[in-house]
Enzyme design. Structure first.
Site, PDB file in Angstrom:
ATOM      1  NE  ARG A   1       1.327  -4.845  -0.890  1.00 18.72           N
ATOM      2  CZ  ARG A   1       1.329  -4.441   0.375  1.00 18.72           C
ATOM      3  NH1 ARG A   1       0.412  -4.876   1.216  1.00 18.72           N
ATOM      4  NH2 ARG A   1       2.241  -3.591   0.812  1.00 18.72           N
TER       5      ARG A   1
ATOM      6  CG  HIS B   1       2.698  -6.923  -5.754  1.00 15.39           C
ATOM      7  ND1 HIS B   1       2.834  -6.935  -4.378  1.00 15.39           N
ATOM      8  CD2 HIS B   1       3.235  -5.747  -6.170  1.00 15.39           C
ATOM      9  CE1 HIS B   1       3.433  -5.825  -3.985  1.00 15.39           C
ATOM     10  NE2 HIS B   1       3.682  -5.087  -5.044  1.00 15.39           N
TER      11      HIS B   1
ATOM     12  CE1 TYR C   1      -1.029   0.520  -5.427  1.00 12.53           C
ATOM     13  CE2 TYR C   1       0.221   1.306  -3.549  1.00 12.53           C
ATOM     14  CZ  TYR C   1      -0.173   0.288  -4.384  1.00 12.53           C
ATOM     15  OH  TYR C   1       0.313  -0.979  -4.171  1.00 12.53           O
TER      16      TYR C   1
ATOM     17  NE  ARG D   1       4.951  -5.646   2.546  1.00 12.60           N
ATOM     18  CZ  ARG D   1       4.724  -4.904   3.642  1.00 12.60           C
ATOM     19  NH1 ARG D   1       4.126  -5.456   4.698  1.00 12.60           N
ATOM     20  NH2 ARG D   1       5.072  -3.630   3.693  1.00 12.60           N
TER      21      ARG D   1
ATOM     22  CG  HIS E   1       3.585   1.027   1.802  1.00 12.94           C
ATOM     23  ND1 HIS E   1       2.860   1.576   0.770  1.00 12.94           N
ATOM     24  CD2 HIS E   1       3.882  -0.237   1.399  1.00 12.94           C
ATOM     25  CE1 HIS E   1       2.711   0.702  -0.197  1.00 12.94           C
ATOM     26  NE2 HIS E   1       3.328  -0.408   0.170  1.00 12.94           N
TER      27      HIS E   1
ATOM     28  CE  LYS F   1       8.600  -5.985   2.209  1.00 13.33           C
ATOM     29  NZ  LYS F   1       9.014  -5.134   1.064  1.00 13.33           N
TER      30      LYS F   1
END
Length: 324
Positions: free
Chosen positions: A260, A257, A292, A166, A283, A190
């Site tokens: 990424r 992004h 994706y 990220r 994730h 995260k």
């Protein structure tokens, strides 16, 4: 006047206006918000009025029918969902205040919003972006300022495409990342979750070359005069647009992004397992990674074409025939 524009019967209270008054008084809704709610409510109450239905008597099927009527009128799922939110608030208000015996919106599901496919760059486009960044480093020569800026951009690009970090994780990498002897980075993403991110040789070389242009002290791999002490996401995104333009790419198609996305999509195109890509991207839920999977379509078609035994026409024997 009632919310649908018609006058309520003598002595009758207008529930639509009462709802809007509540939003203004109890929730401090702004004028623009109230105007938007009024437009949505006017449309809904007008629909009910044409069907001869009082809002206090509306049923779930009628709410669903109204929501279904929005798509042929050109409203997107996001707009229909916003309108349903207004209608939910209205009917909950009627139920809470005793104007209606039930809330007809309780069993009504919001319209499903179509997930937009992520923008991606082709492998050739990423190669061009990286090649242009390398050329800039070579062209910098003895110009220290240009050499420092060029090596930083090349390092950012190599790391981002090699790891799929990220942008917030990338710009906040510690200086010690460049000194690692391991072929991976430990990244805290995260929710404070740590994950291992493999490093390519090119990314490691780019980090070492970039650090050579930095002052001897400092905690960050990409230091900057900012509140955090490191490069801001906005500054990187701005510089990336410049790098994209130099590579002959449309700047509206390139962002941190997007790179990424390219990292994930190109791995999947080359046979990577979706679960592995999920881990690399950090994730928590694989459903986030599944956006994706559209890039797998052509690979799956190719596998069937190349690997299915009946697609080898030279060896395929028609039923009823005998091979010699």
């Amino acid at each position: 006047m009632s919310a649908d524009g018609s006058a309520p019967p003598d002595g009758a209270e207008d529930p639509g206006q009462l709802f809007l008054d509540m939003l203004a008084a109890e929730r401090g809704a702004a004028a623009n918000t109230l105007a938007a709610y009024r437009r949505d409510l006017d449309d809904y109450l007008g629909y009910l009025a044409q069907a001869g239905i009082d809002p206090e008597e509306a049923q779930a099927d009628q709410v669903r029918a109204y929501i279904a009527s929005l798509e042929p009128r050109g409203l997107k799922a996001s707009s229909a969902a916003r309108r349903l939110s207004c209608i939910r608030g209205f009917h909950r208000f009627l139920y809470a205040e005793g104007y209606a015996e039930t809330d007809p919106t309780a069993p009504v599901a919001a319209p499903r919003r179509a997930k937009g496919l992520p923008k991606i760059l082709s492998v050739a486009e990423v190669d061009r972006l990286l090649a242009t960044a390398r050329e800039r480093v070579e062209a910098a020569g003895d110009d220290r300022g240009e050499a420092r800026a060029a090596s930083r951009m090349l390092c950012l690009l190599e790391l981002l495409y090699a790891t799929g970090l990220r942008v917030s994780e990338l710009v906040a990498l510690p200086r010690s990342a460049a000194a690692t002897r391991e072929r991976y980075l430990v990244v805290k993403g995260k929710g404070g979750r740590e994950r291992l991110v493999p490093l390519t040789d090119l990314a490691r070389e780019a980090m070492r070359a970039h650090v050579a242009h930095l002052p001897a002290d400092g905690s960050w791999l990409f230091p900057a005069e900012s509140e955090s002490g490191y490069l801001t996401r906005q500054a990187f995104a701005r510089d990336l647009k410049t790098a994209a333009a130099a590579a002959g790419l449309r700047t509206d198609r390139v962002s941190p992004h997007v790179l990424r996305h390219a990292f994930a999509s190109h791995l999947l195109q080359n046979g990577a397992d979706l679960r592995i890509v999920q881990e690399l991207l950090g994730h928590a839920d694989i459903s986030t990674t599944q956006i994706y999977t559209h890039v797998l379509d052509e690979r799956l078609k190719g596998m069937v074409r190349d690997l299915h035994p009946l697609n080898d026409r030279d060896d395929y024997i028609e039923p009823g025939t005998v091979s010699s």
